[in-house]
Write a protein that holds these residues in place. Sequence first.
Motif, PDB file in Angstrom:
ATOM      1  N   THR A  31       0.820  -1.221   0.000  1.00 19.70           N
ATOM      2  CA  THR A  31       0.000   0.000   0.000  1.00 19.70           C
ATOM      3  C   THR A  31       0.851   1.268   0.000  1.00 19.70           C
ATOM      4  O   THR A  31       0.351   2.335  -0.357  1.00 19.70           O
ATOM      5  CB  THR A  31      -0.961   0.037   1.204  1.00 19.70           C
ATOM      6  OG1 THR A  31      -0.205   0.092   2.412  1.00 19.70           O
ATOM      7  CG2 THR A  31      -1.890  -1.164   1.210  1.00 19.70           C
ATOM      8  N   LEU A  32       2.098   1.156   0.386  1.00 22.51           N
ATOM      9  CA  LEU A  32       2.999   2.310   0.436  1.00 22.51           C
ATOM     10  C   LEU A  32       3.798   2.508  -0.846  1.00 22.51           C
ATOM     11  O   LEU A  32       4.552   3.479  -0.965  1.00 22.51           O
ATOM     12  CB  LEU A  32       3.967   2.159   1.616  1.00 22.51           C
ATOM     13  CG  LEU A  32       3.312   2.013   2.992  1.00 22.51           C
ATOM     14  CD1 LEU A  32       4.373   1.725   4.049  1.00 22.51           C
ATOM     15  CD2 LEU A  32       2.509   3.244   3.336  1.00 22.51           C
ATOM     16  N   TYR A  36       0.540   2.045  -6.395  1.00 20.82           N
ATOM     17  CA  TYR A  36      -0.474   1.167  -5.811  1.00 20.82           C
ATOM     18  C   TYR A  36      -1.786   1.935  -5.709  1.00 20.82           C
ATOM     19  O   TYR A  36      -1.819   3.062  -5.220  1.00 20.82           O
ATOM     20  CB  TYR A  36      -0.045   0.696  -4.421  1.00 20.82           C
ATOM     21  CG  TYR A  36      -1.077  -0.163  -3.720  1.00 20.82           C
ATOM     22  CD1 TYR A  36      -1.115  -1.526  -3.926  1.00 20.82           C
ATOM     23  CD2 TYR A  36      -2.008   0.406  -2.864  1.00 20.82           C
ATOM     24  CE1 TYR A  36      -2.059  -2.319  -3.280  1.00 20.82           C
ATOM     25  CE2 TYR A  36      -2.955  -0.369  -2.215  1.00 20.82           C
ATOM     26  CZ  TYR A  36      -2.976  -1.728  -2.429  1.00 20.82           C
ATOM     27  OH  TYR A  36      -3.918  -2.497  -1.795  1.00 20.82           O
ATOM     28  N   ILE A  37      -2.873   1.313  -6.176  1.00 15.73           N
ATOM     29  CA  ILE A  37      -4.191   1.947  -6.106  1.00 15.73           C
ATOM     30  C   ILE A  37      -5.070   1.276  -5.063  1.00 15.73           C
ATOM     31  O   ILE A  37      -5.612   1.935  -4.179  1.00 15.73           O
ATOM     32  CB  ILE A  37      -4.888   1.927  -7.489  1.00 15.73           C
ATOM     33  CG1 ILE A  37      -4.084   2.760  -8.487  1.00 15.73           C
ATOM     34  CG2 ILE A  37      -6.328   2.430  -7.371  1.00 15.73           C
ATOM     35  CD1 ILE A  37      -4.581   2.677  -9.913  1.00 15.73           C
ATOM     36  N   SER A  38      -5.216  -0.038  -5.157  1.00 14.32           N
ATOM     37  CA  SER A  38      -6.094  -0.744  -4.219  1.00 14.32           C
ATOM     38  C   SER A  38      -5.775  -2.230  -4.238  1.00 14.32           C
ATOM     39  O   SER A  38      -5.059  -2.719  -5.107  1.00 14.32           O
ATOM     40  CB  SER A  38      -7.568  -0.534  -4.597  1.00 14.32           C
ATOM     41  OG  SER A  38      -7.844  -1.158  -5.840  1.00 14.32           O
ATOM     42  N   GLY A  39      -6.374  -2.922  -3.274  1.00  9.86           N
ATOM     43  CA  GLY A  39      -6.192  -4.365  -3.214  1.00  9.86           C
ATOM     44  C   GLY A  39      -7.267  -5.006  -2.362  1.00  9.86           C
ATOM     45  O   GLY A  39      -7.875  -4.348  -1.517  1.00  9.86           O
ATOM     46  N   GLU A  40      -7.505  -6.262  -2.636  1.00 10.87           N
ATOM     47  CA  GLU A  40      -8.456  -7.025  -1.831  1.00 10.87           C
ATOM     48  C   GLU A  40      -8.025  -8.483  -1.811  1.00 10.87           C
ATOM     49  O   GLU A  40      -7.375  -8.965  -2.730  1.00 10.87           O
ATOM     50  CB  GLU A  40      -9.878  -6.886  -2.374  1.00 10.87           C
ATOM     51  CG  GLU A  40     -10.060  -7.364  -3.795  1.00 10.87           C
ATOM     52  CD  GLU A  40     -11.450  -7.061  -4.337  1.00 10.87           C
ATOM     53  OE1 GLU A  40     -12.432  -7.137  -3.575  1.00 10.87           O
ATOM     54  OE2 GLU A  40     -11.549  -6.762  -5.525  1.00 10.87           O
ATOM     55  N   SER A  55      -4.945  -6.900  -6.836  1.00 16.43           N
ATOM     56  CA  SER A  55      -4.457  -5.549  -6.573  1.00 16.43           C
ATOM     57  C   SER A  55      -4.471  -4.749  -7.864  1.00 16.43           C
ATOM     58  O   SER A  55      -4.310  -5.301  -8.953  1.00 16.43           O
ATOM     59  CB  SER A  55      -3.056  -5.565  -5.956  1.00 16.43           C
ATOM     60  OG  SER A  55      -2.117  -6.166  -6.807  1.00 16.43           O
ATOM     61  N   THR A  56      -4.676  -3.458  -7.722  1.00 18.75           N
ATOM     62  CA  THR A  56      -4.713  -2.560  -8.870  1.00 18.75           C
ATOM     63  C   THR A  56      -3.539  -1.593  -8.763  1.00 18.75           C
ATOM     64  O   THR A  56      -3.285  -1.023  -7.699  1.00 18.75           O
ATOM     65  CB  THR A  56      -6.037  -1.771  -8.898  1.00 18.75           C
ATOM     66  OG1 THR A  56      -7.129  -2.692  -8.878  1.00 18.75           O
ATOM     67  CG2 THR A  56      -6.136  -0.909 -10.141  1.00 18.75           C
TER      68      THR A  56
END
Length: 98
Positions: A31-32, A36-40, A55-56
């Motif tokens: 995330t840092l 990085y945009i997003s993830g699940e 992840s996007t």
Amino acid sequence: MSVKVIIRRIIPEHRAADLVPMLRELRAMATLQPGYISGETLRRIDKPDEFLVISTWKSRQDWDRWAKSQERTEIQGKIDTVLGGKTEFGIFQYGLAE
């Protein structure tokens, strides 16, 4: 153009306790990262040992930079050791994009 990275892991129940801290650390570090945009993280209902991480990233280059980083490769190596195999992933872009 943004990309989605799909990672599929089979995590036997008796290994989950060993892996969860490493997976959380990897996710927090991702995330840092630039781009990085997003993830699940998803768990399959009918096969609860199967997990899917989506992840996007802003670009393929952003993902590649993170994927090849020393921090990620060290943790990923530990995860692969616990799982007894190499984690596979795929990089996708939105359909019909060039």
